[in-house]
Design an enzyme around this catalytic site. Structure first.
Site, mmCIF file in Angstrom:
data_model
loop_
_atom_site.group_PDB
_atom_site.id
_atom_site.type_symbol
_atom_site.label_atom_id
_atom_site.label_comp_id
_atom_site.label_asym_id
_atom_site.label_seq_id
_atom_site.Cartn_x
_atom_site.Cartn_y
_atom_site.Cartn_z
ATOM 1 N N SER A 62 0.749 -1.307 0.124
ATOM 2 C CA SER A 62 0.093 -0.024 -0.004
ATOM 3 C C SER A 62 0.759 1.262 0.040
ATOM 4 C CB SER A 62 -0.840 0.061 1.278
ATOM 5 O OG SER A 62 -1.581 -1.067 1.225
HETATM 6 N N1 SAM Z 1 -0.446 -4.625 4.248
HETATM 7 C C1 SAM Z 1 0.238 -4.976 3.082
HETATM 8 C C2 SAM Z 1 1.569 -4.473 3.044
HETATM 9 O O1 SAM Z 1 2.284 -3.872 3.796
HETATM 10 O O2 SAM Z 1 2.285 -4.760 1.952
HETATM 11 C C3 SAM Z 1 -0.617 -4.564 2.079
HETATM 12 C C4 SAM Z 1 -0.762 -5.710 1.296
HETATM 13 S S1 SAM Z 1 -2.082 -5.763 -0.207
HETATM 14 C C5 SAM Z 1 -2.856 -4.242 -0.337
HETATM 15 C C6 SAM Z 1 -3.444 -6.787 0.338
HETATM 16 C C7 SAM Z 1 -3.228 -8.349 0.712
HETATM 17 O O3 SAM Z 1 -4.609 -8.968 1.321
HETATM 18 C C8 SAM Z 1 -2.671 -9.154 -0.350
HETATM 19 O O4 SAM Z 1 -1.544 -9.696 -0.102
HETATM 20 C C9 SAM Z 1 -3.787 -10.259 -0.483
HETATM 21 O O5 SAM Z 1 -3.304 -11.669 -0.887
HETATM 22 C C10 SAM Z 1 -4.417 -10.360 0.983
HETATM 23 N N2 SAM Z 1 -5.612 -10.817 1.291
HETATM 24 C C11 SAM Z 1 -6.733 -10.823 0.471
HETATM 25 N N3 SAM Z 1 -7.819 -11.482 1.032
HETATM 26 C C12 SAM Z 1 -6.979 -11.849 2.158
HETATM 27 C C13 SAM Z 1 -7.759 -13.017 3.384
HETATM 28 N N4 SAM Z 1 -9.066 -13.394 3.186
HETATM 29 N N5 SAM Z 1 -6.984 -13.010 4.366
HETATM 30 C C14 SAM Z 1 -5.745 -12.713 4.289
HETATM 31 N N6 SAM Z 1 -5.177 -12.161 3.375
HETATM 32 C C15 SAM Z 1 -5.797 -11.548 2.204
#
Ligand code: SAM
Length: 216
Positions: A62
Site C-alpha cells: 500500500s
Molecule cells: N499490508 C500490506 C503491505 O504492507 O504490503 C498490503 C497488502 S495488499 C494491499 C492486500 C493483501 O491482502 C494481499 O497480499 C492479499 O493476498 C491479502 N488478502 C486478500 N484477502 C485476504 C484474506 N481473506 N485473508 C488474508 N489476506 C488476504
C-alpha cells in the site's frame, strides 16, 4: 544506490506529515522501517514513491500515506494487540509493530507469508504472521484492541467485530474490486454497541475469503 535514509525522511515529511498526520509516534515508526526491504527485488528505487507498488503473487504494497491513515484511524497505542488482515509484504505490520505491543498478521498467499516472515525475523520480534483467511479473523489470539484490513471486503464481517476488545477499533475498506471503496471505522463501545464512520473513498485489492469476495 539511492540514499534510502534521505528518501525515507522526505517521504515521512512530504507524504505523511504535510498531509496532516503528525503524531510523532506514527512518524517515528515510519522512520524506523526500511521500506526498500519490503518491496520486490528490482523495485527498491521506487520504494518511497507516493503510490502502491506491485509485490509478489500479483498483490500490492500500500501507499505509505494510506498505511499511516489507517494506523491513525485505528488509534493504535503502545499497549495494543493488533490484527492486520492482508499482511502482504509485511511493511504495514512492521510499522505497526513499532507502535503497538503485539501484531498478528494474516495473509492468504503462502508465498507472501514466507517472504514477510523472513523480513520480520530478528528485527520485528513482536510480529507473528499466519497463513489463513483473515475474513474470519484469528480467534486463537482474540480479542484485539485494533483490527486493520488491507484489502477491500464485501461487508464488515460480524466475526471481526466479535474479536474486538471492548473499546476496540476496526478499520477496513468495503466495496467491489476496481471501483472506489469506502474506508470504514467501526468502534466497539465498552457496552458492546458499535459505531460506524465512513472515512472516505479508497482503492484496495479485494479481500477474498469466506466472509469476503469469491476468488476469480
Ligand atoms: N499490508 C500490506 C503491505 O504492507 O504490503 C498490503 C497488502 S495488499 C494491499 C492486500 C493483501 O491482502 C494481499 O497480499 C492479499 O493476498 C491479502 N488478502 C486478500 N484477502 C485476504 C484474506 N481473506 N485473508 C488474508 N489476506 C488476504
Amino acid at each position: 544506490m539511492p540514499d534510502f535514509a534521505k528518501l525515507r525522511e522526505r517521504m515521512v515529511r512530504r507524504q505523511i506529515e504535510a498531509r496532516g498526520l503528525n503524531s510523532p509516534t506514527i512518524l517515528d515508526a515510519f522512520r524506523n522501517v526500511p521500506r526498500e526491504d519490503f518491496v520486490s527485488a528490482g523495485s527498491a528505487s521506487a520504494a518511497y514513491e507516493d503510490h502502491p507498488l506491485p509485490i509478489e503473487a500479483g498483490q500490492t504494497i500500500s501507499q505509505p500515506y494510506m498505511v499511516a491513515l489507517m494506523i491513525a484511524a485505528a488509534e493504535i497505542g503502545p499497549n495494543d494487540r493488533v490484527l492486520e488482515i492482508g499482511t502482504g509484504s509485511g511493511y504495514a505490520a512492521a510499522v505497526i509493530s513499532r507502535i503497538a505491543a503485539e501484531v498478528i498478521g494474516i495473509e492468504r498467499q503462502p508465498r507472501l507469508v514466507k517472504v514477510a516472515r523472513e523480513r520480520m525475523r530478528a528485527r520485528f520480534k513482536n510480529v507473528a504472521i499466519f497463513e489463513g483467511d483473515g475474513t474470519l479473523g484469528w480467534p486463537d489470539a482474540a480479542p484485539f484492541d485494533a483490527i486493520i484490513a488491507a484489502a477491500s471486503g464485501s461487508h464488515v464481517p460480524q466475526v471481526l467485530i466479535d474479536q474486538l476488545a471492548p473499546g476496540g477499533r476496526l478499520v477496513m475498506p468495503v466495496g467491489g474490486p476496481g471501483r472506489v471503496q469506502d474506508l470504514l471505522k467501526i468502534t466497539k463501545r465498552v457496552d458492546g454497541t458499535v459505531v460506524q464512520e465512513n472515512l472516505g473513498g479508497v482503492r484496495f485489492v479485494p479481500l477474498i475469503g469466506e466472509e469476503g469476495w469469491q476468488e476469480g
